[in-house]
Design an enzyme around this catalytic site. Structure first.
Site, mmCIF file in Angstrom:
data_model
loop_
_atom_site.group_PDB
_atom_site.id
_atom_site.type_symbol
_atom_site.label_atom_id
_atom_site.label_comp_id
_atom_site.label_asym_id
_atom_site.label_seq_id
_atom_site.Cartn_x
_atom_site.Cartn_y
_atom_site.Cartn_z
ATOM 1 N N ASP A 58 0.321 -1.864 12.264
ATOM 2 C CA ASP A 58 0.836 -2.395 10.999
ATOM 3 C C ASP A 58 1.328 -3.817 11.234
ATOM 4 O O ASP A 58 2.350 -4.033 11.900
ATOM 5 C CB ASP A 58 1.978 -1.498 10.489
ATOM 6 C CG ASP A 58 2.412 -1.901 9.094
ATOM 7 O OD1 ASP A 58 2.735 -3.089 8.880
ATOM 8 O OD2 ASP A 58 2.419 -1.042 8.203
ATOM 9 N N ASP B 192 4.957 -4.684 10.100
ATOM 10 C CA ASP B 192 5.972 -4.064 10.961
ATOM 11 C C ASP B 192 6.065 -4.792 12.300
ATOM 12 O O ASP B 192 7.159 -5.010 12.836
ATOM 13 C CB ASP B 192 5.632 -2.584 11.212
ATOM 14 C CG ASP B 192 5.910 -1.721 9.988
ATOM 15 O OD1 ASP B 192 6.486 -2.234 9.006
ATOM 16 O OD2 ASP B 192 5.539 -0.532 10.018
ATOM 17 N N THR C 154 -1.782 7.252 -0.128
ATOM 18 C CA THR C 154 -3.076 6.988 -0.787
ATOM 19 C C THR C 154 -3.732 5.688 -0.314
ATOM 20 O O THR C 154 -4.922 5.476 -0.542
ATOM 21 C CB THR C 154 -2.883 6.868 -2.309
ATOM 22 O OG1 THR C 154 -2.027 5.739 -2.566
ATOM 23 C CG2 THR C 154 -2.268 8.131 -2.893
ATOM 24 N N ARG D 40 0.839 -1.204 0.000
ATOM 25 C CA ARG D 40 0.000 0.000 0.000
ATOM 26 C C ARG D 40 0.869 1.247 0.000
ATOM 27 O O ARG D 40 1.856 1.323 0.726
ATOM 28 C CB ARG D 40 -0.862 0.059 1.277
ATOM 29 C CG ARG D 40 -1.940 -0.937 1.359
ATOM 30 C CD ARG D 40 -3.034 -0.590 2.324
ATOM 31 N NE ARG D 40 -2.697 0.166 3.519
ATOM 32 C CZ ARG D 40 -3.601 0.631 4.371
ATOM 33 N NH1 ARG D 40 -4.889 0.430 4.134
ATOM 34 N NH2 ARG D 40 -3.244 1.282 5.449
HETATM 35 C C1 PRP Z 1 -0.961 -4.451 4.643
HETATM 36 C C2 PRP Z 1 -1.635 -5.782 4.901
HETATM 37 C C3 PRP Z 1 -2.471 -5.954 3.679
HETATM 38 C C4 PRP Z 1 -2.866 -4.546 3.332
HETATM 39 C C5 PRP Z 1 -4.290 -4.317 3.731
HETATM 40 O O1 PRP Z 1 0.128 -4.628 3.799
HETATM 41 O O2 PRP Z 1 -0.754 -6.815 5.124
HETATM 42 O O3 PRP Z 1 -1.771 -6.567 2.609
HETATM 43 O O4 PRP Z 1 -1.989 -3.679 4.082
HETATM 44 O O5 PRP Z 1 -4.703 -3.064 3.349
HETATM 45 P P1 PRP Z 1 -5.845 -2.834 2.271
HETATM 46 O O6 PRP Z 1 -6.973 -3.734 2.617
HETATM 47 O O7 PRP Z 1 -6.191 -1.377 2.482
HETATM 48 O O8 PRP Z 1 -5.277 -3.069 0.912
HETATM 49 P P2 PRP Z 1 1.140 -3.452 3.420
HETATM 50 O O9 PRP Z 1 0.737 -2.816 2.141
HETATM 51 O O10 PRP Z 1 1.311 -2.532 4.584
HETATM 52 O O11 PRP Z 1 2.465 -4.227 3.113
HETATM 53 P P3 PRP Z 1 3.353 -5.162 4.055
HETATM 54 O O12 PRP Z 1 2.577 -6.419 4.312
HETATM 55 O O13 PRP Z 1 4.544 -5.389 3.199
HETATM 56 O O14 PRP Z 1 3.657 -4.405 5.308
HETATM 57 N N1 URA Z 2 -2.354 -2.779 7.065
HETATM 58 C C1 URA Z 2 -2.011 -3.073 8.344
HETATM 59 O O1 URA Z 2 -1.007 -3.749 8.597
HETATM 60 N N2 URA Z 2 -2.822 -2.612 9.315
HETATM 61 C C2 URA Z 2 -3.916 -1.876 9.092
HETATM 62 O O2 URA Z 2 -4.610 -1.470 10.051
HETATM 63 C C3 URA Z 2 -4.229 -1.571 7.754
HETATM 64 C C4 URA Z 2 -3.438 -2.049 6.761
#
Ligand code: PRP
Ligand code: URA
Length: 206
Positions: free
Chosen positions: A197, A200, A106, A102
């Protein structure tokens, strides 16, 4: 039907510890695995079975075993925290990977990697702990469908109502199994109360 919330005291117990901001990554990873085991059990309730005959030390008997091929597709990076328990439960499973991230401002997910096996006829689980706006899950399931999967289940830890609505609109009839339906998204599109997150917290990145 599409959203099924896991109704089990242990799921709630594990989720409470995951939500706790003082839970360190090492414990967070273990809790994620335990909770995913429960989620995957529920998500595979309808997998095809077949009857075989086995011989016990006493006599022959009929038994039911898994009769359908499975696949799991974690969405990188956070979905990787859910992969090991799925493979432990179903060692013959085929594994595909989808990388989505993400945008910080945005919240729109950008695809950066995809490696999927032929999914035709496979009972396929898409693993991603957070269903926030639903953008990542919707994109991932579109890719999974393009590889021939018809029986797909989205497996999440926490879902937001906004994400569930978007996912259902994009993929009507594809079930979501989650440990909890939370309240809403905040202005940064994070789930409230959520757990922050997930990626993280899993990997200890700031
Ligand atoms: C997070 C999570 C999902 C996404 C959900 O990933 O693991 O994949 O956000 O958000 P959405 O429903 O609004 O699309 P992120 O993009 O933070 O990547 P990461 O897993 O690499 O931290
Ligand atoms: N991705 C995350 O890891 N946490 C949230 O709350 C939303 C998106």
């Amino acid at each position: 039907m599409p959203l099924q919330v896991l109704d089990h005291p242990l799921a709630g117990h594990l989720l409470a510890a995951l939500r706790d901001k003082s839970t360190p990554p090492e414990q967070f990873r273990r809790l994620s695995k335990s909770l995913t085991t429960l989620l995957v059990l529920e998500a595979t309730r309808r997998v095809g079975t077949k009857e075989i005959e086995v011989e016990t030390p006493i006599q022959k008997t009929a038994a039911r075993v898994i009769g359908q091929k499975l696949a799991v597709v974690p969405i990188l990076r956070a979905g990787l925290g859910m992969l090991e328990p799925a493979v432990d439960l179903f060692p013959d499973v085929a594994v595909g990977y989808i990388g989505l991230e993400r945008h910080e401002d945005t919240a729109v997910a950008r695809s950066y990697y995809s490696k999927l096996p032929d999914l035709e006829g496979r009972y396929t689980l898409c693993l991603d702990p957070m269903l926030a706006t639903g953008g990542s899950a919707s994109q991932a399931v579109a890719l999974i469908r393009s590889c021939g999967a018809e029986q797909i289940t989205m497996v999440c830890v926490v879902a937001a109502p906004e994400g569930v609505a978007r996912f259902e609109a994009s993929h009507p009839g594809v079930p979501i199994v989650a440990a909890c339906l939370d309240e809403k998204l905040n202005e940064r599109k994070y789930i409230v109360p959520g757990l922050g997150d997930f990626g993280d917290r899993l990997y200890g990145t700031p």
